[in-house]
Design a protein around this motif. Sequence first.
Motif, PDB file in Angstrom:
ATOM      1  N   SER A  10     -23.249  13.672  -9.173  1.00 29.25           N
ATOM      2  CA  SER A  10     -23.853  12.720 -10.117  1.00 29.25           C
ATOM      3  C   SER A  10     -25.370  12.874 -10.153  1.00 29.25           C
ATOM      4  N   GLY A  11     -25.964  13.289  -9.014  1.00 28.31           N
ATOM      5  CA  GLY A  11     -27.418  13.468  -8.978  1.00 28.31           C
ATOM      6  C   GLY A  11     -27.880  14.498  -9.990  1.00 28.31           C
ATOM      7  N   VAL A  12     -27.176  15.619 -10.000  1.00 26.74           N
ATOM      8  CA  VAL A  12     -27.547  16.681 -10.948  1.00 26.74           C
ATOM      9  C   VAL A  12     -27.345  16.198 -12.378  1.00 26.74           C
ATOM     10  N   ILE A  13     -26.239  15.469 -12.572  1.00 27.39           N
ATOM     11  CA  ILE A  13     -25.984  14.967 -13.938  1.00 27.39           C
ATOM     12  C   ILE A  13     -27.106  14.014 -14.373  1.00 27.39           C
ATOM     13  N   ILE A  14     -27.495  13.130 -13.474  1.00 26.91           N
ATOM     14  CA  ILE A  14     -28.584  12.186 -13.817  1.00 26.91           C
ATOM     15  C   ILE A  14     -29.890  12.953 -14.067  1.00 26.91           C
ATOM     16  N   LEU A  15     -30.122  13.947 -13.232  1.00 31.74           N
ATOM     17  CA  LEU A  15     -31.331  14.767 -13.432  1.00 31.74           C
ATOM     18  C   LEU A  15     -31.302  15.442 -14.806  1.00 31.74           C
ATOM     19  N   MET A  16     -30.146  15.959 -15.165  1.00 32.74           N
ATOM     20  CA  MET A  16     -30.047  16.619 -16.474  1.00 32.74           C
ATOM     21  C   MET A  16     -30.234  15.620 -17.613  1.00 32.74           C
ATOM     22  N   VAL A  17     -29.693  14.424 -17.424  1.00 32.44           N
ATOM     23  CA  VAL A  17     -29.887  13.386 -18.455  1.00 32.44           C
ATOM     24  C   VAL A  17     -31.373  13.052 -18.573  1.00 32.44           C
ATOM     25  N   GLY A  18     -32.035  12.890 -17.415  1.00 36.34           N
ATOM     26  CA  GLY A  18     -33.482  12.580 -17.438  1.00 36.34           C
ATOM     27  C   GLY A  18     -34.275  13.691 -18.106  1.00 36.34           C
ATOM     28  N   ALA A  19     -33.922  14.932 -17.780  1.00 32.20           N
ATOM     29  CA  ALA A  19     -34.633  16.070 -18.386  1.00 32.20           C
ATOM     30  C   ALA A  19     -34.389  16.119 -19.884  1.00 32.20           C
ATOM     31  N   ALA A  20     -33.116  15.855 -20.273  1.00 25.19           N
ATOM     32  CA  ALA A  20     -32.804  15.884 -21.716  1.00 25.19           C
ATOM     33  C   ALA A  20     -33.557  14.784 -22.454  1.00 25.19           C
ATOM     34  N   LEU A  21     -33.601  13.614 -21.848  1.00 25.89           N
ATOM     35  CA  LEU A  21     -34.389  12.526 -22.463  1.00 25.89           C
ATOM     36  C   LEU A  21     -35.856  12.937 -22.559  1.00 25.89           C
ATOM     37  N   GLY A  22     -36.330  13.569 -21.484  1.00 26.99           N
ATOM     38  CA  GLY A  22     -37.722  14.037 -21.476  1.00 26.99           C
ATOM     39  C   GLY A  22     -37.985  15.029 -22.589  1.00 26.99           C
ATOM     40  N   ILE A  23     -37.030  15.935 -22.809  1.00 27.19           N
ATOM     41  CA  ILE A  23     -37.186  16.913 -23.895  1.00 27.19           C
ATOM     42  C   ILE A  23     -37.278  16.190 -25.241  1.00 27.19           C
ATOM     43  N   ALA A  24     -36.402  15.230 -25.419  1.00 29.21           N
ATOM     44  CA  ALA A  24     -36.399  14.501 -26.695  1.00 29.21           C
ATOM     45  C   ALA A  24     -37.739  13.802 -26.925  1.00 29.21           C
ATOM     46  N   VAL A  25     -38.222  13.139 -25.892  1.00 26.65           N
ATOM     47  CA  VAL A  25     -39.493  12.419 -26.021  1.00 26.65           C
ATOM     48  C   VAL A  25     -40.639  13.414 -26.240  1.00 26.65           C
ATOM     49  N   PHE A  48     -42.347  22.114 -22.476  1.00 30.39           N
ATOM     50  CA  PHE A  48     -41.939  23.265 -21.679  1.00 30.39           C
ATOM     51  C   PHE A  48     -41.443  22.815 -20.307  1.00 30.39           C
ATOM     52  N   SER A  49     -42.153  21.893 -19.694  1.00 22.14           N
ATOM     53  CA  SER A  49     -41.793  21.494 -18.319  1.00 22.14           C
ATOM     54  C   SER A  49     -40.462  20.754 -18.285  1.00 22.14           C
ATOM     55  N   THR A  50     -40.157  20.001 -19.340  1.00 24.66           N
ATOM     56  CA  THR A  50     -38.869  19.291 -19.346  1.00 24.66           C
ATOM     57  C   THR A  50     -37.712  20.254 -19.648  1.00 24.66           C
ATOM     58  N   VAL A  51     -37.969  21.237 -20.495  1.00 29.54           N
ATOM     59  CA  VAL A  51     -36.938  22.259 -20.733  1.00 29.54           C
ATOM     60  C   VAL A  51     -36.672  23.021 -19.440  1.00 29.54           C
ATOM     61  N   ALA A  52     -37.743  23.373 -18.739  1.00 27.94           N
ATOM     62  CA  ALA A  52     -37.596  24.075 -17.460  1.00 27.94           C
ATOM     63  C   ALA A  52     -36.805  23.221 -16.467  1.00 27.94           C
ATOM     64  N   MET A  53     -37.047  21.924 -16.522  1.00 27.37           N
ATOM     65  CA  MET A  53     -36.346  21.004 -15.622  1.00 27.37           C
ATOM     66  C   MET A  53     -34.837  20.999 -15.912  1.00 27.37           C
ATOM     67  N   LEU A  54     -34.517  20.973 -17.191  1.00 29.94           N
ATOM     68  CA  LEU A  54     -33.102  20.952 -17.581  1.00 29.94           C
ATOM     69  C   LEU A  54     -32.412  22.250 -17.148  1.00 29.94           C
ATOM     70  N   ILE A  55     -33.091  23.356 -17.341  1.00 32.68           N
ATOM     71  CA  ILE A  55     -32.503  24.653 -16.952  1.00 32.68           C
ATOM     72  C   ILE A  55     -32.303  24.702 -15.441  1.00 32.68           C
ATOM     73  N   ALA A  56     -33.311  24.273 -14.726  1.00 37.70           N
ATOM     74  CA  ALA A  56     -33.209  24.283 -13.262  1.00 37.70           C
ATOM     75  C   ALA A  56     -32.086  23.380 -12.787  1.00 37.70           C
ATOM     76  N   ALA A  57     -31.976  22.222 -13.428  1.00 35.94           N
ATOM     77  CA  ALA A  57     -30.915  21.286 -13.041  1.00 35.94           C
ATOM     78  C   ALA A  57     -29.545  21.894 -13.320  1.00 35.94           C
ATOM     79  N   VAL A 101     -35.823   8.389 -14.514  1.00 32.83           N
ATOM     80  CA  VAL A 101     -34.384   8.721 -14.485  1.00 32.83           C
ATOM     81  C   VAL A 101     -34.190  10.064 -13.775  1.00 32.83           C
ATOM     82  N   ALA A 102     -35.002  11.032 -14.162  1.00 32.42           N
ATOM     83  CA  ALA A 102     -34.884  12.361 -13.554  1.00 32.42           C
ATOM     84  C   ALA A 102     -35.168  12.303 -12.053  1.00 32.42           C
ATOM     85  N   LEU A 103     -36.110  11.463 -11.686  1.00 28.45           N
ATOM     86  CA  LEU A 103     -36.457  11.337 -10.263  1.00 28.45           C
ATOM     87  C   LEU A 103     -35.266  10.811  -9.466  1.00 28.45           C
ATOM     88  N   VAL A 104     -34.602   9.802 -10.006  1.00 23.62           N
ATOM     89  CA  VAL A 104     -33.407   9.273  -9.337  1.00 23.62           C
ATOM     90  C   VAL A 104     -32.384  10.389  -9.159  1.00 23.62           C
TER      91      VAL A 104
END
Lengths: 124, 707
Positions: A10-25, A48-57, A101-104
């Motif tokens: 669930s941690g990775v899923i939440i991280l991906m959700v946070g990153a995706a939200l970050g990308i949208a914003v 760029f940093s949020t896309v990188a976050m999503l890929i890493a997640a 969200v991503a931090l959680v």
Amino acid sequence: MQSEQPPLGSGVIILMVGAALGIAVAAYYYFVPLTGVNGTIGAGLVLFSTVAMLIAAALMPLFSSKAIYMTLGLLCLLDVFLTALAGYFLHEWLLIAAMVVALVGVIRAISRFSVIHRHQGARV
Amino acid sequence: MNFRSSLFVSCIALTAAMGPVWAQEEVPAEDQTQAEQPAEEAAPAAEPAAEEDAGPQMFREYQPPQTDDNLEGIADPLLGSGGRERTGTPMQPEEARWDSFHGQVNGQKYAPLDQIRVENVGDLEKVWDYHTGDVSDGSGDLAATVWSATPIFANDTLYLGTPFYRVVALEPDTGKVKWSFNTDSTLEPLTQPALKNRGVSYWEAENPVEGEACQKIIYLGTMDAQLFAIDADTGEKCTDFGEDGVLDVNQWNTVNDRFPFSLLQPPTIAGNHVIIGWAGKDWAYSEAPPGAVFSVDPQTGELQWAFQTIPDELREQTGTANVWTAMSVDEDLGLVYMPISSPSPNYWGGNRVDEVPYATSTTAVDLETGEVVWSRQWVHHDIWDYDINSAPTLMDITVDGEEIPALIQATKMGFLFVVNRETGDDVWPIEERPVPGGDGSVDGEYYAPTQPFPTKPAPLLDQAEKPEVWLPADIVGAGSCSRLFDDLWYEGMYTPPTTKGSGVLAYPDSAGGVQWGGVAFDPETQTAVVNTSHITQYIQLYARQEYDSQTGGSGNESGFYPQEGSPYGMSLFSAFNWLGMPCWKPPFGELVALDMTTGDVKWRKPLGMSQKFGFYMPESMGSPTIGGPAVTAGGLIFIGATMDAKARAFDLETGEELWSDQMEAPIVANPAIYEYNGRQYVAFVAGGNSIIKDQVGDQVAVYALPE
């Protein structure tokens, strides 16, 4: 020795959700006129940093190596902090919320992996 | 402050590039006692120079001021005698109008409208916006645009000039285009680093002839000094004006015509006069076209009078001292107030050691004849490019129980000079104080021993002390800021340029203090409002041979300027560390309100936010500012002017920010405020200016309360 691929927790899923939200914003602030930062290097940087976050997640569950998993997790953690900091100076307040969200997620992913790894270590 | 955030402050680096764009467009410890002496007695009043030629067309000879020469090398105040006959046209318009660059020709930028007030300004919403399409960021074939036009509201229409030298007429409530006119002018930046425009002017006949064209006229000037007259109703050229609707103002560019005149500032209109100044090319030449202002007939373009700013015997050997910004007019007194710039070259004056009395002055001339009535020189023998760069703001104020017809002249130096606008006499004492002389490194230079210092209002920035080094910038720069400041000579304002060390610290620099937005004034509360910048730069002179070897010739390299024809080239840079962080302590810009009955500051606060790469700096640091305020009877100040490209409203009484909205580029013009069909509107033009930020725009946004 680590021998199993970690589950998509669930941690990775939440991280991906946070990153995706970050990308949208970040995309909104970068592309939409009159955000005050549209088209700027700073707004592009957080996109760029949020896309990188999503890929890493997304990559994290693919690695069974603790070292790689933890490295990706810590990089995501650093990414989260720096993106949130940049969001503060860009006045992208929703980006900061997304990074919370991503931090959680990233904390949960790192800690969950540690727990799994301990259990697996105990079985060996 | 961490490393990343330190990047943000590099936004101020953009101001390093401001040099020539700004241009045209402390007393030593041992002298403190003298400096604190009471104001010297005003020089005896002088009669206006006698009229020599009463012909209908006059290219008047330079008329030297008749003053007692109290101080050698210093132009003493030329004061009017007062008692002028009044025409009965009130200086303060009785109705709301915004039909000129500063709203009204008195320069007040005041709207007696109170539909939008402190209590409801937060509800303000954008009712329309319009993009002219006339914008360039400089990346293509065209130079970048700089658009500082205040829209004017007249004839139930909102008129705009654009940096592509077009006029657009818009419906004031919807933004729908009524008509547009293209001058097809050259889009070459002949005298400027950018394509610039500060709007249009409007004239209407006192007794319009029904059915005849051009009873209401819009005027637009171009980069190559063509003044177009356009029918305000139809958008057609007024063919009786000049030659087929175009007046070639460059026909009067006959001395040292190294560059053409540029008409970037719309003419000042008063009665039956279209009064025209011009912009030129600063820092490039020692000998340049000498300053002149022309008054022409609004319907024919016929020359009525011309005012020369430089003595006849000096006109060939120097130049400029032109009027490149707006002028103001008191139609009741029949006086035009001219803010006059510095002579050429800007940072060395060995070719003009004789007095140039009208240079860097506010000079009042008769509206009908162009004869000088009074003149106050604000910088003697200007070698700092301290052009007087904004129209003085006219105001009736009550000081110690006495009603005074006054004006306030804002300056690059951060001084606000307040004088009686009928005579030029001090309202609060203006003292001649000793200033530093040269260090002996510059040949042929003359140094004025004193300069005028107003005792009230207090300077907008503290020029008496060397600005403090900003610790974060110094740390990031590994001490480079401290080393730079230690290597720069500074004994207070008016420390002259030098060839030694890294040069002289300029604070404020030619970009500092107040720019052409000028001072707004609320006549109800007698409050003046002005925005100011705090920028630190440094100037160095180079002997010609050294300059040529350092820069590869007398080109126009960034930061280096040739002053061709003088023995010294020069450089001017902003004081930054390697990362572009300003070496001086914030704030970088402020908004200030003054009680004009006492001359005291009511409040002052940092204005806006600096921004670089999109990152904002803290509000407490403020932003360098270009543009200016407007005030209303609703107790509000409207202003843009900042790097963050926001339009803002403040409470005039307290300075509290009440409303803001994002624009596409910095608002480098004063807002326009008007009423149409019972609804109050506030219009902002977001045109940008590379001086403040590398961001251009073509947006007009108009706000009103919800219906």
